[in-house]
Design a protein around this motif. Structure first.
Motif, PDB file in Angstrom:
ATOM      1  N   GLU A 392       0.870  -1.175   0.000  1.00 54.40           N
ATOM      2  CA  GLU A 392       0.000   0.000   0.000  1.00 54.40           C
ATOM      3  C   GLU A 392       0.910   1.230   0.000  1.00 54.40           C
ATOM      4  N   SER A 393       0.969   1.952  -1.118  1.00 57.67           N
ATOM      5  CA  SER A 393       1.987   2.982  -1.287  1.00 57.67           C
ATOM      6  C   SER A 393       1.447   4.396  -1.313  1.00 57.67           C
ATOM      7  N   TYR A 394       0.168   4.605  -1.081  1.00 55.13           N
ATOM      8  CA  TYR A 394      -0.342   5.974  -1.134  1.00 55.13           C
ATOM      9  C   TYR A 394       0.010   6.712   0.151  1.00 55.13           C
ATOM     10  N   HIS A 395      -0.090   8.050   0.082  1.00 51.46           N
ATOM     11  CA  HIS A 395       0.235   8.931   1.214  1.00 51.46           C
ATOM     12  C   HIS A 395       1.651   8.671   1.738  1.00 51.46           C
ATOM     13  N   GLN A 396       2.589   8.725   0.841  1.00 49.07           N
ATOM     14  CA  GLN A 396       3.962   8.503   1.293  1.00 49.07           C
ATOM     15  C   GLN A 396       4.391   9.630   2.223  1.00 49.07           C
ATOM     16  N   ARG A 397       5.155   9.274   3.183  1.00 51.52           N
ATOM     17  CA  ARG A 397       5.551  10.237   4.214  1.00 51.52           C
ATOM     18  C   ARG A 397       6.631  11.189   3.704  1.00 51.52           C
ATOM     19  N   GLU A 398       7.497  10.673   2.829  1.00 42.99           N
ATOM     20  CA  GLU A 398       8.602  11.492   2.367  1.00 42.99           C
ATOM     21  C   GLU A 398       8.137  12.435   1.263  1.00 42.99           C
ATOM     22  N   ARG A 399       8.508  13.656   1.368  1.00 46.01           N
ATOM     23  CA  ARG A 399       8.220  14.628   0.332  1.00 46.01           C
ATOM     24  C   ARG A 399       9.274  14.586  -0.765  1.00 46.01           C
ATOM     25  N   LEU A 400      10.480  14.174  -0.419  1.00 43.11           N
ATOM     26  CA  LEU A 400      11.585  14.171  -1.355  1.00 43.11           C
ATOM     27  C   LEU A 400      11.955  12.744  -1.712  1.00 43.11           C
ATOM     28  N   GLY A 401      12.462  12.573  -2.937  1.00 48.47           N
ATOM     29  CA  GLY A 401      12.958  11.279  -3.345  1.00 48.47           C
ATOM     30  C   GLY A 401      14.310  11.004  -2.714  1.00 48.47           C
ATOM     31  N   ARG A 402      14.764   9.776  -2.829  1.00 46.77           N
ATOM     32  CA  ARG A 402      16.009   9.397  -2.163  1.00 46.77           C
ATOM     33  C   ARG A 402      17.208  10.122  -2.764  1.00 46.77           C
ATOM     34  N   LEU A 403      17.243  10.296  -4.080  1.00 49.56           N
ATOM     35  CA  LEU A 403      18.347  11.025  -4.677  1.00 49.56           C
ATOM     36  C   LEU A 403      18.336  12.489  -4.243  1.00 49.56           C
ATOM     37  N   GLN A 404      17.133  13.051  -4.066  1.00 45.92           N
ATOM     38  CA  GLN A 404      17.052  14.423  -3.559  1.00 45.92           C
ATOM     39  C   GLN A 404      17.578  14.504  -2.125  1.00 45.92           C
ATOM     40  N   TRP A 405      17.210  13.490  -1.313  1.00 48.91           N
ATOM     41  CA  TRP A 405      17.719  13.461   0.058  1.00 48.91           C
ATOM     42  C   TRP A 405      19.241  13.328   0.060  1.00 48.91           C
ATOM     43  N   LYS A 406      19.767  12.491  -0.810  1.00 47.71           N
ATOM     44  CA  LYS A 406      21.226  12.313  -0.887  1.00 47.71           C
ATOM     45  C   LYS A 406      21.902  13.643  -1.214  1.00 47.71           C
ATOM     46  N   HIS A 452      14.387  11.405   8.946  1.00 48.47           N
ATOM     47  CA  HIS A 452      14.066  11.563   7.541  1.00 48.47           C
ATOM     48  C   HIS A 452      15.253  11.204   6.655  1.00 48.47           C
ATOM     49  N   PHE A 453      16.454  11.630   7.034  1.00 48.31           N
ATOM     50  CA  PHE A 453      17.584  11.508   6.116  1.00 48.31           C
ATOM     51  C   PHE A 453      18.672  10.535   6.551  1.00 48.31           C
ATOM     52  N   VAL A 454      18.695  10.099   7.810  1.00 48.71           N
ATOM     53  CA  VAL A 454      19.718   9.140   8.230  1.00 48.71           C
ATOM     54  C   VAL A 454      19.588   7.807   7.494  1.00 48.71           C
ATOM     55  N   PRO A 455      18.362   7.235   7.290  1.00 49.07           N
ATOM     56  CA  PRO A 455      18.278   6.004   6.491  1.00 49.07           C
ATOM     57  C   PRO A 455      18.843   6.176   5.085  1.00 49.07           C
ATOM     58  N   VAL A 456      18.609   7.352   4.479  1.00 47.19           N
ATOM     59  CA  VAL A 456      19.159   7.609   3.149  1.00 47.19           C
ATOM     60  C   VAL A 456      20.680   7.700   3.219  1.00 47.19           C
ATOM     61  N   ALA A 457      21.200   8.365   4.261  1.00 43.25           N
ATOM     62  CA  ALA A 457      22.650   8.464   4.424  1.00 43.25           C
ATOM     63  C   ALA A 457      23.283   7.077   4.565  1.00 43.25           C
ATOM     64  N   GLU A 458      22.620   6.178   5.281  1.00 41.64           N
ATOM     65  CA  GLU A 458      23.138   4.820   5.418  1.00 41.64           C
ATOM     66  C   GLU A 458      23.068   4.075   4.093  1.00 41.64           C
ATOM     67  N   GLN A 459      21.998   4.274   3.330  1.00 40.15           N
ATOM     68  CA  GLN A 459      21.849   3.582   2.060  1.00 40.15           C
ATOM     69  C   GLN A 459      22.948   3.988   1.070  1.00 40.15           C
ATOM     70  N   PHE A 460      23.291   5.282   1.048  1.00 38.91           N
ATOM     71  CA  PHE A 460      24.301   5.780   0.120  1.00 38.91           C
ATOM     72  C   PHE A 460      25.685   5.892   0.768  1.00 38.91           C
ATOM     73  N   GLU A 461      25.863   5.213   1.910  1.00 38.64           N
ATOM     74  CA  GLU A 461      27.153   5.127   2.601  1.00 38.64           C
ATOM     75  C   GLU A 461      27.712   6.508   2.950  1.00 38.64           C
ATOM     76  N   LEU A 462      26.831   7.374   3.400  1.00 39.70           N
ATOM     77  CA  LEU A 462      27.236   8.691   3.882  1.00 39.70           C
ATOM     78  C   LEU A 462      27.211   8.770   5.408  1.00 39.70           C
ATOM     79  N   ALA A 463      26.821   7.673   6.061  1.00 36.10           N
ATOM     80  CA  ALA A 463      26.639   7.711   7.512  1.00 36.10           C
ATOM     81  C   ALA A 463      27.953   7.973   8.241  1.00 36.10           C
ATOM     82  N   GLU A 464      29.038   7.341   7.781  1.00 31.24           N
ATOM     83  CA  GLU A 464      30.331   7.543   8.452  1.00 31.24           C
ATOM     84  C   GLU A 464      30.762   8.999   8.363  1.00 31.24           C
TER      85      GLU A 464
END
Length: 635
Positions: A392-406, A452-464
């Motif tokens: 069920e994908s409606y009403h997504q919480r994120e306003r920005l896409g993952r590349l935008q978050w990156k 909002h953005f820490v999961p994206v940072a981990e996905q794109f290896e920006l967390a460190e």
């Protein structure tokens, strides 16, 4: 002052007294010897000179007598030589008034020698020819005394230094058991228990060490038993004993913490229809064995997906609360789950008949009941439409896409445009303990918190990079605010990057004066992924650290003593129900006692009212944090 220093100073003072006494005796005896030697030399000189002068005096050869006196005087050992001729009433005199050479003036000014003097009457038969007076020069005596005592003092100083070094080495060796006892006592005071102390050879110390080792072992066993009892109590309450994962009560408790933090994410229901088929064909044992296998696969798949809560909520259904919100990634996870379950069956046939997955995104204001109802509806749609996975994908919480978050995170790192807020952690007595730092990004007049953005940072290896940047920023803040003690959250991804710990040590070394006011908070999920790998870097840290969201994972409580955190922040799911009349606080009290036994401070989170603070005082909790003391802008 330590016993080692007291013994060392006492022995060095005794050796100093011994050396000073020996030196004083040697100085006095050498001085007396030189003075006596000079006295004898003057007498002998007067006698021999008188014999040499007598023939010249008898013949009244004044020039010859003067030559003899000059020859004797030129030796330099005499201060004065006088000869009075009685026949002519003339005096032949020679004097050396020069001060002692090659001797310090202050030493010569001590008046240690008088020089010695002797007078004699020269005769020929019964006739008196003259009077001879000889006085010795003190220069040679001073020179001999200075040279001898200087060499002696040098050897005494070298000997004293050697004795001091050997004495320090000997005392360190002999008192090593006492040092070990002191360190062990400090460890026991903090409820930390290391290896037993090696038994020394000294009988008295050997008995003390045996008693300390025995007491330490007994206390360690007691604290481990407390931790195991708390863990058994938690498993009895929250663990599904067939699958080894949490039960419905566990999901309810953890979802309260998850949803109250407004973290978002998704709830995924997994219907393992294969369990019903297996039960009909082979019975309970075969079904339970399959439940355990499926649970192990789900545990591994969910661990790779990030933060999660996994529970078995019915005989054939599992529920997973995930931090993931991307429908594509949720679809990928659902397909992986179905594929793994299908691989467990020899003749799988249609995989859609073996398991189904339905997932819904968490919306603001959701509770667990609403989420389960929506997820169950999606699961039924997947069953009716014969679709293995439905999202069920409606009403997504994120306003920005993952590349935008990156891009947004990278810009914030490059420009140092993060906003920092700090929230106080208070003791139950009302005293400040420390402040926790929260990070956020402002974009188009909207402030986005870290979830909002820490999961994206981990996905794109920006967390460190993000964690090192935040630690550096906080250390700089501590330099300008000496009254603060700040805690910084470290992501799960960074914890398991060896390079992160090396870079962190380098940063901490640059800020050595303030790093003692820095605290690091590690998520419990990072320890659940492999606490053994973190023991070495954590033990080498020269800063204190704590565990965030403590209590979400099973079997970590018994390892708390090996990890040695400074504090643990209890998961909100355990303390949120404290105000309910029928709340059973036995487990929470057991957890707190076990944490105290291991030397860790216990902190409750999301405390909002004074009534909650009053209730926490009866639950063995040391400190609290929440919107009763709201965050304040730091940077």
């Amino acid at each position: 002052m330590t016993l080692y220093r007291q013994l060392l100073i006492t022995m060095l003072l005794l050796f100093t007294l011994l050396f000073v006494s020996a030196y004083a005796v040697q100085f006095s005896s050498t001085r007396n010897y030189l003075a006596q030697q000079q006295e004898f030399m003057v007498i002998n000189t007067a006698t021999s000179l008188g014999l040499a002068l007598t023939p010249y005096l008898e013949s009244e050869d004044q020039l010859g007598a003067e030559s003899v006196i000059n020859a004797m005087f030129d030796g330099g050992y005499y201060r004065t030589i006088k000869l009075r001729l009685l026949a002519s009433d003339m005096t032949i005199s020679r004097e050396n008034t020069a001060p002692p050479q090659q001797v310090p003036a202050w030493f010569a000014g001590l008046n240690l020698f008088e020089g010695g003097e002797h007078s004699a009457v020269l005769t020929s038969g019964w006739m008196q020819l003259g009077e001879l007076y000889v006085q010795g020069h003190t220069g040679h005596a001073y020179f001999q005394l200075w040279q001898g005592m200087s060499r002696l003092l040098t050897w005494f100083a070298i000997s004293f230094a050697m004795v001091g070094v050997l004495l320090m080495m000997a005392l360190r060796h002999l008192l090593r058991p006492l040092y070990d006892i002191e360190q062990q006592a400090k460890e026991i005071e903090q409820q930390h228990f290391g290896k037993p102390i090696e038994l020394p050879l000294t009988r008295e110390l050997r008995q003390v060490v045996q008693a300390i080792n025995h007491m330490s072992a007994r206390l360690e066993v007691q604290f481990e038993e407390q931790a195991e009892e708390a863990e058994r109590l938690r498993k009895r309450t929250f663990l599904d004993h067939v699958s080894g994962v949490g039960n419905r009560a566990w999901l309810t408790t953890q979802s309260q913490s998850w949803l109250s933090d407004n973290r978002g994410g998704a709830l995924m229901l997994i219907s393992a229809n294969v369990l019903n088929l297996l039960y009909k064909e082979e019975g309970f044992e075969a079904r339970d064995q399959m439940v355990r296998v499926i649970s192990n696969h789900l545990r591994q798949l969910c661990r790779d997906a990030g933060e999660h809560v996994l529970a078995r909520i019915s005989a054939t259904e599992f529920a997973v609360l995930l931090s993931e919100t991307d429908p594509a990634l949720l679809q990928q996870l659902g397909d992986s789950i179905n594929r793994h379950i299908a691989e467990l069956v020899k003749d799988s046939g249609d995989a859609r008949e073996l398991s189904l997955v339905g997932a819904v995104l968490v919306q603001p204001g959701d509770d667990l009941g609403h989420l389960l109802t929506r997820a169950d509806h999606v699961l039924n749609r997947a069953r009716n439409e014969k679709t293995g996975v439905m999202i069920e994908s409606y009403h997504q919480r994120e306003r920005l896409g993952r590349l935008q978050w990156k891009t947004l995170v990278e810009q914030a790192l490059d420009n140092n445009s993060f906003e920092l807020n700090a929230q106080a952690v208070m003791t139950l007595a009302g005293e400040p303990c420390h402040d926790e730092v929260f990070i956020s990004i402002r974009h188009q007049d909207v402030v986005y918190s870290a979830d909002h953005f820490v999961p994206v940072a981990e996905q794109f290896e920006l967390a460190e990079r993000l964690d090192l940047h935040m630690v550096t920023s906080v250390l700089r803040t501590l330099e300008t605010h000496p009254e603060l003690t700040l805690a910084v959250n470290i992501t799960r991804q960074s914890c398991h990057q060896p390079g992160f710990w090396r870079k962190l040590e380098q940063i901490l070394a640059r800020y050595e004066p303030v790093r003692n006011r820095l605290l690091l908070e590690l998520p419990e999920s990072a320890l659940a992924m492999g606490w053994e790998r973190l023991m070495t870097p954590l033990a080498g840290l020269k800063v204190k650290w704590g565990i965030d969201h403590f209590g979400r994972h099973f079997d970590l409580l018994v390892h708390l003593g090996k990890l040695r955190p400074a504090y643990v922040k209890l998961d909100h799911g355990y303390t949120s129900q404290a105000q309910q009349p029928d709340y059973n606080d036995a487990f929470l009290a057991a957890v707190c006692r076990a944490a105290h036994g291991m030397g860790a401070l216990t902190i409750a989170t999301r405390v909002e009212t004074a009534e909650q603070v009053a209730r926490l005082k009866s639950l063995h909790i040391d400190a609290y944090q929440g919107f009763i003391s709201p965050p304040a802008r730091l940077l």
